[in-house]
Scaffold this motif. Sequence first.
Motif, PDB file in Angstrom:
ATOM      1  N   PHE A 103       1.297  -9.891   1.962  1.00 46.65           N
ATOM      2  CA  PHE A 103       0.034  -9.152   1.957  1.00 46.65           C
ATOM      3  C   PHE A 103      -0.896  -9.651   3.053  1.00 46.65           C
ATOM      4  O   PHE A 103      -1.164 -10.843   3.169  1.00 46.65           O
ATOM      5  CB  PHE A 103      -0.657  -9.306   0.599  1.00 46.65           C
ATOM      6  N   SER A 104      -1.424  -8.740   3.850  1.00 41.05           N
ATOM      7  CA  SER A 104      -2.439  -9.070   4.842  1.00 41.05           C
ATOM      8  C   SER A 104      -3.034  -7.785   5.397  1.00 41.05           C
ATOM      9  O   SER A 104      -2.337  -6.792   5.601  1.00 41.05           O
ATOM     10  CB  SER A 104      -1.863  -9.899   5.985  1.00 41.05           C
ATOM     11  N   ARG A 121      -6.374 -11.216  -0.756  1.00 46.03           N
ATOM     12  CA  ARG A 121      -5.125 -11.815  -1.221  1.00 46.03           C
ATOM     13  C   ARG A 121      -5.312 -12.487  -2.579  1.00 46.03           C
ATOM     14  O   ARG A 121      -4.440 -12.425  -3.448  1.00 46.03           O
ATOM     15  CB  ARG A 121      -4.606 -12.808  -0.187  1.00 46.03           C
ATOM     16  N   LEU A 157      -5.229  -9.840  -5.282  1.00 47.08           N
ATOM     17  CA  LEU A 157      -3.861  -9.481  -5.630  1.00 47.08           C
ATOM     18  C   LEU A 157      -3.221 -10.571  -6.475  1.00 47.08           C
ATOM     19  O   LEU A 157      -2.481 -10.289  -7.435  1.00 47.08           O
ATOM     20  CB  LEU A 157      -3.053  -9.242  -4.353  1.00 47.08           C
ATOM     21  N   ARG A 178       4.879  -3.656  -4.622  1.00 48.51           N
ATOM     22  CA  ARG A 178       5.574  -4.260  -3.485  1.00 48.51           C
ATOM     23  C   ARG A 178       5.722  -3.250  -2.344  1.00 48.51           C
ATOM     24  O   ARG A 178       5.523  -3.601  -1.170  1.00 48.51           O
ATOM     25  CB  ARG A 178       6.938  -4.781  -3.919  1.00 48.51           C
ATOM     26  N   VAL A 187       2.325  -2.954  -0.646  1.00 45.85           N
ATOM     27  CA  VAL A 187       1.995  -4.136   0.154  1.00 45.85           C
ATOM     28  C   VAL A 187       2.799  -4.147   1.454  1.00 45.85           C
ATOM     29  O   VAL A 187       2.261  -4.469   2.527  1.00 45.85           O
ATOM     30  CB  VAL A 187       2.264  -5.419  -0.662  1.00 45.85           C
ATOM     31  N   PHE A 236      -5.370   1.006   0.031  1.00 45.11           N
ATOM     32  CA  PHE A 236      -4.716   0.110  -0.916  1.00 45.11           C
ATOM     33  C   PHE A 236      -5.334   0.233  -2.303  1.00 45.11           C
ATOM     34  O   PHE A 236      -4.620   0.324  -3.307  1.00 45.11           O
ATOM     35  CB  PHE A 236      -4.816  -1.337  -0.411  1.00 45.11           C
TER      36      PHE A 236
END
Length: 394
Positions: free
Chosen positions: A18-19, A100, A103, A121, A124, A204
Amino acid sequence: MSQSAASPQNADDLLSEFSLLGGPLQRLGRRLGLVRPGPNTLPLGIALGLVPWIVLVALAALEGDRGKFFTLSVIGGHIRLLAVIPLLFFCETTFDRQAREFLSTLLRSGVASKTTLPALRAEVRSLARWSNSWIPDATSLAATVLMFLFAAQLHLSGKTASPESGRALALMPLAGLWYWMVCLPLFRFLAFRWVWRLAFWWRFLWRLARMELHLTPTHPDGVGGLGYLEVVQNHLAPLAFAISLLVAAGFAEEMSEGASFDPIYLATAIIVIIDVVLFLGPPCFFAFKLMECRERGLRDYTVLAARYVEDFERKWFGEASPDREPLLGTPDLQSLADLGNSVGVVRNMRLAPVSIRLLAIILAAALLPMPPLFLFKYPVAEMAQKLFMKLTGL
């Protein structure tokens, strides 16, 4: 940890992917040692703002116009390079870390259960692909070039006296050319990159709000377990501050040349509305899911409360039960109170991870750069004299 929570291994794998950051500019900064592990992109932002500013100062000194260069008529240029650009990178660094962590809380608390893990997933990984793609930086560069050409066309046609940021730089051939050709396009490019960052985050949260989340109506945070999202949005306050700082600098330039003070009121109201939409709007994506959670909680706890109260009254007020058990020290009364508190928590659930505290932080960041502008309308000496007269009754 909840039984429905993701396993530590799965959670760590997902968090490592994740970023919201990435792209050619960040990779270049990493090679130059300006992007630290974490990632921390603030050194890159400081370098991108400070180096062009030093060149700008040097060119102004060569032309012998240092006096004009450090006046209010060009304060927008200083603010863009020395304040706004570093703030953009400071904000993206802290914001990415907190996103992050958000999450991570979803995975460790079980809000994102095992059944949700495949969809999460996939989302992400899609986010990571877009963040690391060259497309955001390329489109930001293209938009910057188009804006430059549009501004140049307006300037050449005589519709604007100067491209932007005051007439003083237009009187400095070398410094002015460096500012219009390098500094201002660089600022616009970085601003467009942030538009992409916000778009990634909005997407997101939008997709997350449509996944099967395990929300608890009696969760102490009042939003079913999504409370950490408010912490994430708090870290967008530097961006709200940067937007207002840029607008305030623009007004300072105009008023230094005799422009009216009155448009500031409308501009401030517009800035506040924009900030509220940008930074408080995304958490509202969860409104329908939280409303459904609240209704489900009220239904379930109403039935549970009715059963408990019926059994309580039968035990303590029924004909067959008097004096069977001492009243003092019985846990029944405490359980009744706890049940009432649980129903109260469900009833008072918020429909978005937004609180008065978050609203106050965003508003404070948006309004903080504006008060110094009042010094143009009310000089310090005059304000002090009026205050003294009010206090003394003169």
